[in-house]
Scaffold this active site. Structure first.
Site, short mmCIF file in Angstrom:
data_model
loop_
_atom_site.label_atom_id
_atom_site.label_comp_id
_atom_site.label_asym_id
_atom_site.label_seq_id
_atom_site.Cartn_x
_atom_site.Cartn_y
_atom_site.Cartn_z
N ASP A 122 0.84 -1.04 0.21
CA ASP A 122 0.10 0.18 -0.02
C ASP A 122 0.95 1.26 0.08
O ASP A 122 1.95 1.45 0.78
CB ASP A 122 -1.03 -0.05 1.23
N ASP A 228 -3.51 4.78 -2.16
CA ASP A 228 -4.21 5.18 -1.27
C ASP A 228 -4.81 6.60 -1.69
O ASP A 228 -4.13 7.45 -2.09
CB ASP A 228 -3.72 5.06 0.02
N GLU A 293 -6.94 3.62 -5.47
CA GLU A 293 -7.97 3.73 -4.80
C GLU A 293 -8.78 5.05 -5.27
O GLU A 293 -8.34 6.04 -4.96
CB GLU A 293 -7.76 3.78 -3.28
N HIS A 361 -11.43 -2.97 3.86
CA HIS A 361 -11.25 -2.49 5.21
C HIS A 361 -11.88 -1.47 5.71
O HIS A 361 -12.00 -0.87 6.66
CB HIS A 361 -9.80 -2.28 5.60
N ASP A 362 -12.56 -0.63 4.56
CA ASP A 362 -13.11 0.59 4.86
C ASP A 362 -14.88 0.24 4.63
O ASP A 362 -15.81 1.46 4.72
CB ASP A 362 -12.98 1.67 3.73
C1 GLC Z 1 -8.00 5.28 2.31
C2 GLC Z 1 -8.03 3.96 3.08
C3 GLC Z 1 -8.47 4.26 4.53
C4 GLC Z 1 -7.83 5.38 5.16
C5 GLC Z 1 -7.69 6.71 4.36
C6 GLC Z 1 -6.80 7.70 4.63
O1 GLC Z 1 -9.45 5.58 1.93
O2 GLC Z 1 -8.44 2.98 2.34
O3 GLC Z 1 -8.58 3.24 5.05
O4 GLC Z 1 -8.43 5.75 6.19
O5 GLC Z 1 -7.54 6.65 2.89
O6 GLC Z 1 -5.64 7.17 4.43
#
Ligand code: GLC
Length: 583
Positions: A122, A228, A293, A361-362
Site C-alpha cells: 500500500d 491510497d 483507490e 477494510h473501509d
Molecule cells: C483510504 C484508506 C482508508 C484510510 C484513508 C486515509 O481511503 O482505504 O482506510 O483511512 O485512505 O488514508
C-alpha cells in the site's frame, strides 16, 4: 456453438487455440491472479501481543497458496503511530515494529515468491503522520521542509482571539480540515485526521521524495502498489475559496464531509501528472501492478485513472460499483446487477482491463451488507467474470461484521461520531481477527487479548471447520480459484442470457470448450425459473451442476446432477454453476 450471439469477424476467423495463445502471450500476470487483501493487524499474530504481524502472515503462505489467490496486497506495514491504523505513516521506508522488522519483511516476500505468489504494498502518498520527521521540521519552518505540507495563515481571529481557518473545507473523517499549529502560528491542511497532514505535491522535493520511496520498495522486489486516496492528492492553490454546500445531500450535520461538495479538494488535474510520473518509474521495472483507490460517484472521473493508450496510468482504478450500487439487499436485483457490471464495462477505455471489488477494510463485510445467503453467489460472480477480482481477507470463509462496543471501538472514523452514532461510521466490524480455528481467539493469537474482539461466531465459522466440512464457502472459493485459471474463463467470452428482477446469469464460453452458466437468485425467496422463457439466446435443455451455494441441499442439485433449465430451482441468494457441452 449455435448461439445467436454475434462475434467480431476477426475473432471468428481464429481457431480457439490461436485466440488463446494471443491472449496468453500479451496478458500481464494480474489478468489471471486473484488479489487478496490482508489487513496486517488482523490476519495472524505470531508474537502474542494481540495484533497481527509479518511473521504471522508468512506463516500462512501455504494457506494462501492453497486458497488459489495469486497476489497478496498488504494494507500499510510502515512505521506509524497508528492513529488511522497504518494509513498515517511516520517513515515510508521503515517497517512498523508492531509488525516486525525489515528482515521479517524480506522473509515474507521470499515466502510468497517461493510459492509463486506476488506481493503488493500500500502506498499512502496524500499525507504522512504528524510524527513524520518531515512534518516535525515543517512545523518548525525548517528548510527544506517548510513547504512540504499545506500551510495557511488564518482568515482572521474570532472575538475570543482564536484563529479562523482559511476556508470551510472539511475532513473526510468529520470536522474542519484545518488544524492550528501553535509552533508555526499557521493552520495545516488534512483531508483525513489532524494526525494525517496533507503533503504538498506542488513542491518538487515532495514529488522526488515520493518517487524515491516507490523505487526503494521496487528495488526490494515487490510486485506493485495499491495507491491510497488518490483523488485527494491535490487541492486548488487558491485557499480563499469555500466549498459549496452539497445539493440534496440529506446530511444535516454541518461538520460531516458529505454536507459539502468538493470541487476544490478532489480530482484536480495535476493529479494525473503525478500518477504518470509514478507509472514511468514503475515501467522501469518488469511488469509491476499499479492499482489506485478511487471512490467517486462520477464514473468518468474514475475511468480517467486508466489513462489512455498513449498515456497509460494505473493498470486499474478499483471498481467499487458492487459496493456503491448495493448498500442494501433491497437494492439488489438481477437487472441492477447487470446495470452495475455494464456501467463499468461500457465506460472503461478500450483495451483496458476490468476488476471487481466486493469489500475491503473501509466497508462492511459482504455477508452483512448483502445477506449471508449471497456469499457464495457473489464469490462465484466476481471470480468467474473476466477481470481481476479483489478479495478482502476472510471473505473466502464468509466472515461477517462483528459486534464492537463503543468501549472497544478503535477506528477514528467511528470515534469521531461519538457513542450515539459510531456504529454507522466505524470500520471496525469488518476488521476483526481472521478466524482460523475454534481454539481461543480463533487461533489468531496465542496471547491473552486481541486489538479488536474476535467475532463470537468463530467456533463454527473458521478456516479449519470449513476445510473439514463436505461443503463450505472455503471449498467453493478454492474450486472457483481453480476453475478461473482455465478456459472458458481465462480467455473466453461473456454473455448474460437471463436477467430478471430475481435472477441473474453469466455465460462464459469459448469455441472448443464446454460452456459454463452461473445462475444467481438475487431475491430473498426461493425461486423457480424457466431459463428458456427468459433467455435472450438459445440455451440447451439441460446442464450439469458444477457448484452450488452451501445453503442449497436439494437432491436435484447435487454436483454432477443433470438439471432441466426450464424448471430450475434456486434457494434464496443461491449461486448455481452449471456446465454444458457445445450444442
Ligand atoms: C483510504 C484508506 C482508508 C484510510 C484513508 C486515509 O481511503 O482505504 O482506510 O483511512 O485512505 O488514508
Amino acid at each position: 456453438m449455435a448461439m445467436s450471439l454475434k462475434r467480431p469477424q476477426l475473432e471468428e476467423n481464429l481457431t480457439a487455440e490461436k485466440r488463446h495463445k494471443i491472449k496468453r502471450k500479451k496478458a500481464p500476470w494480474w489478468h489471471s491472479d486473484i488479489i487478496y487483501q490482508v489487513y496486517p493487524r488482523s490476519f495472524c499474530d505470531s508474537s502474542g501481543d494481540g495484533t497481527g504481524d509479518l511473521k504471522g502472515i508468512a506463516s500462512k503462505a501455504d494457506y494462501l497458496k492453497e486458497l488459489g489467490v495469486g497476489t497478496v496486497w498488504l494494507s500499510p506495514i510502515f512505521s506509524s503511530p497508528m492513529a488511522d491504523f497504518g494509513y498515517d505513516v511516520a517513515n515510508f521506508t521503515a517497517i512498523e515494529p508492531l509488525f516486525g522488522t525489515m528482515d521479517d519483511f524480506d522473509a515474507l516476500r521470499a515466502a510468497l515468491h517461493d510459492r509463486g505468489l506476488r506481493l503488493v504494498l500500500d502506498f499512502v502518498p496524500n499525507h504522512s503522520s504528524d510524527e513524520h520527521e518531515w512534518f516535525v521540521k515543517s512545523r518548525r519552518k525548517e528548510e527544506p521542509y517548510a513547504d512540504y505540507y499545506i500551510w495557511a495563515d488564518p482568515k482572521g481571529f474570532d472575538e475570543e482571539g482564536q484563529p479562523i481557518p482559511p476556508n470551510n473545507w472539511l475532513s473526510v473523517f468529520r470536522g474542519p480540515a484545518w488544524t492550528w499549529a501553535e509552533e508555526r502560528q499557521q493552520f495545516y491542511f488534512h483531508q483525513f485526521l489532524a494526525k494525517q497532514p496533507d503533503l504538498n505535491f506542488r513542491n518538487q522535493r515532495v514529488r522526488d521524495e515520493m518517487k524515491n520511496i516507490l523505487k526503494f520498495w521496487l528495488d526490494k522486489g515487490i510486485d506493485g502498489f495499491r495507491i491510497d486516496a488518490i483523488k485527494h492528492l491535490f487541492e486548488v492553490a487558491d485557499l480563499s475559496q469555500d466549498e459549496p454546500v452539497a445539493k440534496n445531500s440529506g446530511v444535516e450535520d454541518p461538520m460531516d464531509y458529505g454536507c459539502l461538495s468538493h470541487p476544490f479538494t478532489v480530482n484536480q488535474p495535476e493529479t494525473f501528472e503525478v500518477v504518470k510520473e509514478w507509472r514511468d518509474i514503475m515501467d522501469q521495472y518488469p511488469e509491476k501492478l499499479m492499482m489506485v483507490e478511487m471512490w467517486d460517484r462520477d464514473i468518468g472521473e474514475v475511468m480517467k485513472y486508466y489513462g489512455s493508450d498513449s498515456v497509460p496510468l494505473a493498470d486499474f482504478p478499483f471498481n467499487f460499483l458492487l459496493i456503491d450500487s448495493f448498500r442494501n439487499r433491497s437494492d439488489l436485483s438481477g437487472a441492477a446487477l447487470k446495470d452495475a457490471l455494464d456501467l463499468w464495462m461500457d465506460n472503461m477505455p478500450e483495451g483496458k482491463w476490468p476488476n471487481w471489488v466486493l469489500g475491503n477494510h473501509d466497508n462492511g463485510r459482504v455477508g452483512s451488507r448483502f445477506g449471508e445467503d449471497l456469499i457464495d453467489a457473489l464469490n462465484m460472480l466476481v471470480l468467474l467474470l473476466p477481470g481481476t477480482p479483489v478479495t478482502y481477507y476472510g471473505e473466502e470463509i464468509g466472515m461477517v461484521d462483528a459486534t464492537v462496543s463503543w468501549e472497544e471501538t478503535q477506528d477514528p472514523q467511528g470515534r469521531h461520531y461519538g457513542r450515539e452514532k459510531y456504529l454507522e461510521h466505524s470500520r471496525d466490524p469488518a476488521r476483526t481477527p481472521m478466524q482460523w480455528d475454534s481454539s481461543a481467539f480463533a487461533g489468531f493469537t496465542k496471547g491473552k487479548s486481541t486489538w479488536l474482539p474476535v467475532n463470537k461466531n468463530y467456533k463454527t465459522l473458521n478456516v479449519q471447520a470449513q476445510s473439514r466440512a463436505d461443503t463450505s464457502h472455503l471449498k467453493i472459493y478454492k474450486e472457483l480459484a481453480r476453475l478461473r485459471k482455465r478456459e472458458p474463463f481465462a480467455g473466453g467470452r461473456t454473455a448474460y442470457p437471463v436477467v430478471t428482477r430475481e435472477a441473474f446469469s453469466v455465460l462464459r464460453y469459448l469455441e472448443g470448450y464446454e460452456s459454463y452458466l452461473l445462475v444467481m437468485n438475487t431475491s430473498e425467496e426461493e425461486l423457480e425459473v424457466d431459463l428458456h422463457q427468459h433467455a435472450n439466446m438459445e440455451l440447451p435443455p439441460t446442464a450439469e451442476v458444477v457448484l452450488r451455494s452451501v445453503t442449497d441441499t436439494a437432491e436435484a442439485t447435487v454436483p454432477g446432477s443433470e438439471v432441466n433449465l426450464s424448471e430450475l430451482k434456486l434457494v434464496a441468494g443461491e449461486g448455481l454453476l452449471l456446465r454444458f457441452a457445445e450444442f
